[in-house]
Design a protein around this motif. Sequence first.
Motif, PDB file in Angstrom:
ATOM      1  N   ILE A  32      65.444-105.243 -15.466  1.00 16.83           N
ATOM      2  CA  ILE A  32      65.150-105.007 -14.051  1.00 16.83           C
ATOM      3  C   ILE A  32      65.637-103.623 -13.644  1.00 16.83           C
ATOM      4  N   ARG A  33      64.756-102.896 -12.957  1.00 18.18           N
ATOM      5  CA  ARG A  33      65.132-101.588 -12.404  1.00 18.18           C
ATOM      6  C   ARG A  33      64.729-101.552 -10.952  1.00 18.18           C
ATOM      7  N   ARG A  34      65.464-100.785 -10.168  1.00 16.68           N
ATOM      8  CA  ARG A  34      65.122-100.606  -8.766  1.00 16.68           C
ATOM      9  C   ARG A  34      64.824 -99.136  -8.507  1.00 16.68           C
ATOM     10  N   GLU A  35      64.034 -98.883  -7.459  1.00 20.02           N
ATOM     11  CA  GLU A  35      63.670 -97.515  -7.070  1.00 20.02           C
ATOM     12  C   GLU A  35      63.002 -96.766  -8.236  1.00 20.02           C
ATOM     13  N   VAL A  36      61.965 -97.357  -8.797  1.00 21.79           N
ATOM     14  CA  VAL A  36      61.262 -96.779  -9.947  1.00 21.79           C
ATOM     15  C   VAL A  36      60.111 -95.901  -9.449  1.00 21.79           C
ATOM     16  N   PRO A  37      60.075 -94.630  -9.877  1.00 24.78           N
ATOM     17  CA  PRO A  37      58.956 -93.768  -9.485  1.00 24.78           C
ATOM     18  C   PRO A  37      57.624 -94.327  -9.994  1.00 24.78           C
ATOM     19  N   ILE A  38      56.599 -94.236  -9.158  1.00 19.64           N
ATOM     20  CA  ILE A  38      55.266 -94.721  -9.514  1.00 19.64           C
ATOM     21  C   ILE A  38      54.500 -93.587 -10.191  1.00 19.64           C
ATOM     22  N   GLN A  39      53.923 -93.891 -11.338  1.00 23.38           N
ATOM     23  CA  GLN A  39      53.133 -92.922 -12.098  1.00 23.38           C
ATOM     24  C   GLN A  39      51.648 -93.197 -11.916  1.00 23.38           C
ATOM     25  N   HIS A  40      50.875 -92.144 -11.890  1.00 17.26           N
ATOM     26  CA  HIS A  40      49.413 -92.245 -11.944  1.00 17.26           C
ATOM     27  C   HIS A  40      49.014 -91.368 -13.107  1.00 17.26           C
ATOM     28  N   GLY A  41      48.726 -92.016 -14.236  1.00 21.81           N
ATOM     29  CA  GLY A  41      48.507 -91.245 -15.457  1.00 21.81           C
ATOM     30  C   GLY A  41      49.836 -90.639 -15.882  1.00 21.81           C
ATOM     31  N   SER A  42      49.863 -89.331 -16.105  1.00 22.68           N
ATOM     32  CA  SER A  42      51.104 -88.671 -16.515  1.00 22.68           C
ATOM     33  C   SER A  42      51.857 -88.062 -15.336  1.00 22.68           C
ATOM     34  N   LYS A  43      51.307 -88.210 -14.122  1.00 22.33           N
ATOM     35  CA  LYS A  43      51.936 -87.597 -12.948  1.00 22.33           C
ATOM     36  C   LYS A  43      52.640 -88.629 -12.082  1.00 22.33           C
ATOM     37  N   GLU A  44      53.772 -88.218 -11.535  1.00 22.56           N
ATOM     38  CA  GLU A  44      54.507 -89.050 -10.589  1.00 22.56           C
ATOM     39  C   GLU A  44      53.857 -88.911  -9.215  1.00 22.56           C
ATOM     40  N   LEU A  45      53.554 -90.044  -8.582  1.00 27.24           N
ATOM     41  CA  LEU A  45      52.949 -90.007  -7.252  1.00 27.24           C
ATOM     42  C   LEU A  45      53.949 -89.515  -6.221  1.00 27.24           C
ATOM     43  N   ARG A  46      53.449 -88.772  -5.233  1.00 27.55           N
ATOM     44  CA  ARG A  46      54.293 -88.239  -4.161  1.00 27.55           C
ATOM     45  C   ARG A  46      53.646 -88.544  -2.819  1.00 27.55           C
ATOM     46  N   ASP A  47      54.492 -88.714  -1.802  1.00 29.25           N
ATOM     47  CA  ASP A  47      53.953 -88.955  -0.466  1.00 29.25           C
ATOM     48  C   ASP A  47      53.557 -87.630   0.174  1.00 29.25           C
ATOM     49  N   LYS A  48      53.105 -87.681   1.428  1.00 27.01           N
ATOM     50  CA  LYS A  48      52.612 -86.474   2.105  1.00 27.01           C
ATOM     51  C   LYS A  48      53.686 -85.410   2.283  1.00 27.01           C
ATOM     52  N   ASP A  49      54.969 -85.810   2.230  1.00 26.68           N
ATOM     53  CA  ASP A  49      56.071 -84.856   2.366  1.00 26.68           C
ATOM     54  C   ASP A  49      56.583 -84.358   1.016  1.00 26.68           C
ATOM     55  N   GLY A  50      55.943 -84.815  -0.070  1.00 26.52           N
ATOM     56  CA  GLY A  50      56.342 -84.374  -1.400  1.00 26.52           C
ATOM     57  C   GLY A  50      57.424 -85.218  -2.054  1.00 26.52           C
ATOM     58  N   ASN A  51      57.824 -86.306  -1.393  1.00 24.32           N
ATOM     59  CA  ASN A  51      58.840 -87.197  -1.959  1.00 24.32           C
ATOM     60  C   ASN A  51      58.194 -88.166  -2.944  1.00 24.32           C
ATOM     61  N   PRO A  52      58.922 -88.532  -4.020  1.00 28.09           N
ATOM     62  CA  PRO A  52      58.358 -89.479  -4.974  1.00 28.09           C
ATOM     63  C   PRO A  52      58.099 -90.842  -4.321  1.00 28.09           C
ATOM     64  N   VAL A  53      56.982 -91.468  -4.665  1.00 31.77           N
ATOM     65  CA  VAL A  53      56.674 -92.830  -4.229  1.00 31.77           C
ATOM     66  C   VAL A  53      57.355 -93.749  -5.237  1.00 31.77           C
ATOM     67  N   ARG A  54      58.116 -94.723  -4.732  1.00 30.03           N
ATOM     68  CA  ARG A  54      58.900 -95.580  -5.622  1.00 30.03           C
ATOM     69  C   ARG A  54      58.635 -97.058  -5.365  1.00 30.03           C
ATOM     70  N   ALA A  55      58.707 -97.839  -6.431  1.00 36.66           N
ATOM     71  CA  ALA A  55      58.648 -99.303  -6.326  1.00 36.66           C
ATOM     72  C   ALA A  55      60.077 -99.790  -6.116  1.00 36.66           C
ATOM     73  N   ASP A  56      60.249-100.764  -5.228  1.00 34.76           N
ATOM     74  CA  ASP A  56      61.595-101.275  -4.957  1.00 34.76           C
ATOM     75  C   ASP A  56      62.213-101.935  -6.182  1.00 34.76           C
ATOM     76  N   ILE A  57      61.488-102.846  -6.812  1.00 41.51           N
ATOM     77  CA  ILE A  57      61.989-103.554  -7.998  1.00 41.51           C
ATOM     78  C   ILE A  57      60.860-103.640  -9.023  1.00 41.51           C
ATOM     79  N   VAL A  58      61.189-103.334 -10.268  1.00 41.59           N
ATOM     80  CA  VAL A  58      60.243-103.506 -11.368  1.00 41.59           C
ATOM     81  C   VAL A  58      60.920-104.366 -12.425  1.00 41.59           C
ATOM     82  N   VAL A  59      60.214-105.393 -12.884  1.00 44.34           N
ATOM     83  CA  VAL A  59      60.720-106.251 -13.964  1.00 44.34           C
ATOM     84  C   VAL A  59      59.861-105.975 -15.193  1.00 44.34           C
ATOM     85  N   TYR A  60      60.513-105.496 -16.235  1.00 40.02           N
ATOM     86  CA  TYR A  60      59.832-105.137 -17.478  1.00 40.02           C
ATOM     87  C   TYR A  60      59.870-106.296 -18.470  1.00 40.02           C
ATOM     88  N   ALA A  61      59.012-106.214 -19.468  1.00 39.81           N
ATOM     89  CA  ALA A  61      58.903-107.265 -20.488  1.00 39.81           C
ATOM     90  C   ALA A  61      60.097-107.294 -21.438  1.00 39.81           C
TER      91      ALA A  61
END
Length: 95
Positions: A32-61
Amino acid sequence: MGGCLKSTPEEKVRQRFIETLINEYHYPANTIRREVPIQHGSKELRDKDGNPVRADIVVYASKAACLNRDQGKINFVVECKQVRRRAGRRGENHP
């Protein structure tokens, strides 16, 4: 699962949910990880202000998938919101 985060209403919800995932659903904490940056392909997604878009909680296999942030081995993603209570009319009881 990451470093310290500011204590906010949303963070309290996130911590309770992580405890539930570990203690009631028996997901290993090392998957389990929290505040995980969201990727689109090889790029990290950013909001309109340039901040990384993050998932609150990610549960990996697996632990390895978690350590490598392997997007192909994510079990699920959780987005948390703070609890909001609505005020009732005088005399009404609300949970």
